[in-house]
Design a protein around this motif. Structure first.
Motif, mmCIF file in Angstrom:
data_model
loop_
_atom_site.group_PDB
_atom_site.id
_atom_site.type_symbol
_atom_site.label_atom_id
_atom_site.label_comp_id
_atom_site.label_asym_id
_atom_site.label_seq_id
_atom_site.Cartn_x
_atom_site.Cartn_y
_atom_site.Cartn_z
ATOM 1 N N UNK A 1 62.089 87.061 63.272
ATOM 2 C CA UNK A 1 62.333 87.373 64.681
ATOM 3 C C UNK A 1 62.735 86.140 65.488
ATOM 4 N N UNK A 2 62.588 84.957 64.888
ATOM 5 C CA UNK A 2 62.922 83.729 65.610
ATOM 6 C C UNK A 2 64.434 83.613 65.781
ATOM 7 N N UNK A 3 64.869 83.400 67.000
ATOM 8 C CA UNK A 3 66.288 83.270 67.308
ATOM 9 C C UNK A 3 66.653 81.793 67.342
ATOM 10 N N UNK A 4 67.543 81.403 66.470
ATOM 11 C CA UNK A 4 68.010 80.017 66.420
ATOM 12 C C UNK A 4 68.817 79.723 67.685
ATOM 13 N N UNK A 5 68.402 78.750 68.497
ATOM 14 C CA UNK A 5 69.063 78.551 69.800
ATOM 15 C C UNK A 5 70.571 78.295 69.734
ATOM 16 N N UNK A 6 71.080 77.405 68.863
ATOM 17 C CA UNK A 6 72.521 77.176 68.859
ATOM 18 C C UNK A 6 73.337 78.399 68.456
ATOM 19 N N UNK A 7 72.784 79.189 67.518
ATOM 20 C CA UNK A 7 73.534 80.330 66.996
ATOM 21 C C UNK A 7 73.263 81.614 67.773
ATOM 22 N N UNK A 8 72.162 81.660 68.507
ATOM 23 C CA UNK A 8 71.853 82.840 69.294
ATOM 24 C C UNK A 8 71.476 84.057 68.469
ATOM 25 N N UNK A 9 70.989 83.822 67.265
ATOM 26 C CA UNK A 9 70.581 84.926 66.396
ATOM 27 C C UNK A 9 69.566 84.405 65.394
ATOM 28 N N UNK A 10 68.898 85.338 64.712
ATOM 29 C CA UNK A 10 67.983 84.951 63.656
ATOM 30 C C UNK A 10 68.779 84.422 62.460
ATOM 31 N N UNK A 11 68.234 83.425 61.807
ATOM 32 C CA UNK A 11 68.877 82.901 60.592
ATOM 33 C C UNK A 11 68.006 83.159 59.365
ATOM 34 N N UNK A 12 66.915 83.895 59.546
ATOM 35 C CA UNK A 12 65.989 84.174 58.449
ATOM 36 C C UNK A 12 65.847 85.673 58.264
ATOM 37 N N UNK A 13 66.193 86.167 57.102
ATOM 38 C CA UNK A 13 66.013 87.590 56.825
ATOM 39 C C UNK A 13 64.544 87.870 56.518
ATOM 40 N N UNK B 1 70.917 76.052 56.589
ATOM 41 C CA UNK B 1 70.174 77.124 55.934
ATOM 42 C C UNK B 1 71.030 78.069 55.090
ATOM 43 N N UNK B 2 72.151 78.596 55.589
ATOM 44 C CA UNK B 2 72.923 79.557 54.780
ATOM 45 C C UNK B 2 73.500 78.956 53.497
ATOM 46 N N UNK C 1 89.858 70.921 54.033
ATOM 47 C CA UNK C 1 88.895 71.859 53.469
ATOM 48 C C UNK C 1 89.587 72.895 52.605
ATOM 49 N N UNK C 2 89.052 73.117 51.430
ATOM 50 C CA UNK C 2 89.575 74.147 50.533
ATOM 51 C C UNK C 2 89.127 75.519 51.016
ATOM 52 N N UNK C 3 89.858 76.567 50.667
ATOM 53 C CA UNK C 3 89.439 77.916 51.068
ATOM 54 C C UNK C 3 88.035 78.230 50.570
ATOM 55 N N UNK C 4 87.275 78.894 51.408
ATOM 56 C CA UNK C 4 85.908 79.244 51.053
ATOM 57 C C UNK C 4 85.905 80.383 50.047
ATOM 58 N N UNK C 5 85.193 80.217 48.911
ATOM 59 C CA UNK C 5 85.134 81.305 47.936
ATOM 60 C C UNK C 5 84.468 82.536 48.544
ATOM 61 N N UNK C 6 85.071 83.688 48.367
ATOM 62 C CA UNK C 6 84.548 84.908 48.985
ATOM 63 C C UNK C 6 83.147 85.220 48.529
ATOM 64 N N UNK C 7 82.874 85.010 47.242
ATOM 65 C CA UNK C 7 81.564 85.377 46.709
ATOM 66 C C UNK C 7 80.474 84.457 47.221
ATOM 67 N N UNK D 1 82.806 78.364 59.528
ATOM 68 C CA UNK D 1 82.721 79.003 58.219
ATOM 69 C C UNK D 1 81.260 79.313 57.914
ATOM 70 N N UNK D 2 81.029 80.385 57.188
ATOM 71 C CA UNK D 2 79.655 80.799 56.925
ATOM 72 C C UNK D 2 78.898 79.804 56.065
ATOM 73 N N UNK D 3 79.594 79.167 55.145
ATOM 74 C CA UNK D 3 78.925 78.212 54.272
ATOM 75 C C UNK D 3 79.695 76.898 54.237
ATOM 76 N N UNK D 4 78.963 75.833 53.929
ATOM 77 C CA UNK D 4 79.577 74.525 53.741
ATOM 78 C C UNK D 4 78.776 73.754 52.704
#
Length: 291
Positions: A53-65, A251-252, A281-287, A235-238
């Motif tokens: 339920x914790x909302x990460x301030x920079x992202x404005x959403x939870x980062x923990x499932x 985290x992601x 940066x190379x294209x991010x792998x979809x998987x 990008x979702x991951x780095x």
């Protein structure tokens, strides 16, 4: 023979997913994993990293499932993190240059250090877990720096996540004082992800505003003109592999960091996530991005 990895954790709070993610990858690969902390205290997760339920301030959403929070709580409740290796008891402390008879003390330090570091040769890789805690007791930890340098000099992979990547920037040979990531490509906690307020640490009521240093700026400077910091913001991951370093932004990227460390050890991966010599940066792998 299965491979062994030494995982270093802060005593002031690690982000749960940043341990759970790579640890799952290492376990699935059948590796042996040992844990170490600066003074041998049991590491603990940052409380909010166990709260979906914790909302990460920079992202404005939870980062923990909810699933990841449960995994983090179960790991913390297990005995697996009991009795970590005590870095302070294992490795000697570099003497002050102002101490009497400094030359003789320095010679003895290097003799003792070499003997103790040889015990690290049983490990195939080093992993430094992120979170806010590393700011306090890992980033400028001289014993950890010597351990990092030993893995670096023996050509073994070194993985680091989030603010744990700061340890690589500050690990420097005392002869030239140049960072070991000079000329390398790395990622790490980008400034857009930094808190404006509320950076806290476990085991203390000390809460500050933003982190005491912007990691992105340090990494940009430490990599120098021939390397690069790659934030991959948006990008979702780095995750960047520029051997011997495997670095994860936040985290992601936790599980992906572990996956790439396994690929480095088992499949000889040496470069991933960027185009060599250009920093593009190379294209991010979809998987890999759907985490």
């Amino acid at each position: 023979m299965s491979k062994s990895v030494l995982v270093v954790l802060s005593e002031y709070g690690y982000w749960a997913e940043e341990l759970v993610g790579p640890l799952e990858a290492l376990d699935e690969a059948g590796y042996r994993v040992d844990f170490a902390t600066p003074t041998g205290k049991r590491p603990v997760p940052i409380g909010v990293s166990l709260d979906p339920e914790y909302v990460d301030p920079p992202l404005g959403r939870s980062v923990t499932t909810a699933e990841m929070a449960d995994k983090g709580r179960r790991l913390d409740a297990s005995s697996r993190l009991d009795d970590p290796i005590n870095l302070a008891a294992w490795l000697p402390d570099r003497p002050y240059r102002s101490e009497p008879d400094f030359l003789r003390r320095q010679e003895e330090y290097f003799r003792a250090l070499a003997a103790e570091l040889s015990k690290a040769d049983r490990y195939d890789a080093l992993l430094i877990v992120g979170g806010s805690g590393p700011i306090v007791d890992l980033a400028n930890n001289g014993r950890l720096h010597e351990l990092i340098l030993h893995f670096y000099r023996t050509g073994k992979p070194i993985a680091a996540e989030c603010y744990g990547v700061a340890c690589l920037a500050f690990a420097r040979d005392q002869e030239n004082r140049r960072s070991i990531i000079d000329g390398k490509h790395v990622t790490g906690h980008c400034i857009e992800y930094d808190y404006k307020d509320g950076t806290g640490f476990e085991g203390t009521d000390f809460v500050i505003g933003p982190p005491p240093y912007p990691l992105e700026y340090i990494l940009r400077d430490a990599t120098g003109p021939d390397g690069a910091y790659i934030g991959n913001f948006g990008r979702e991951t780095s995750v960047i592999v520029d051997y011997p370093f495997i670095t994860g932004r936040s985290t992601p990227d936790s599980r992906l960091t572990g996956d790439k460390l396994v690929e480095v050890l088992d499949k000889g991966l040496r470069t991933w996530g960027f185009v060599p010599r250009t920093g593009v940066v190379a294209p991010e792998p979809a998987a890999a991005g759907d985490r």
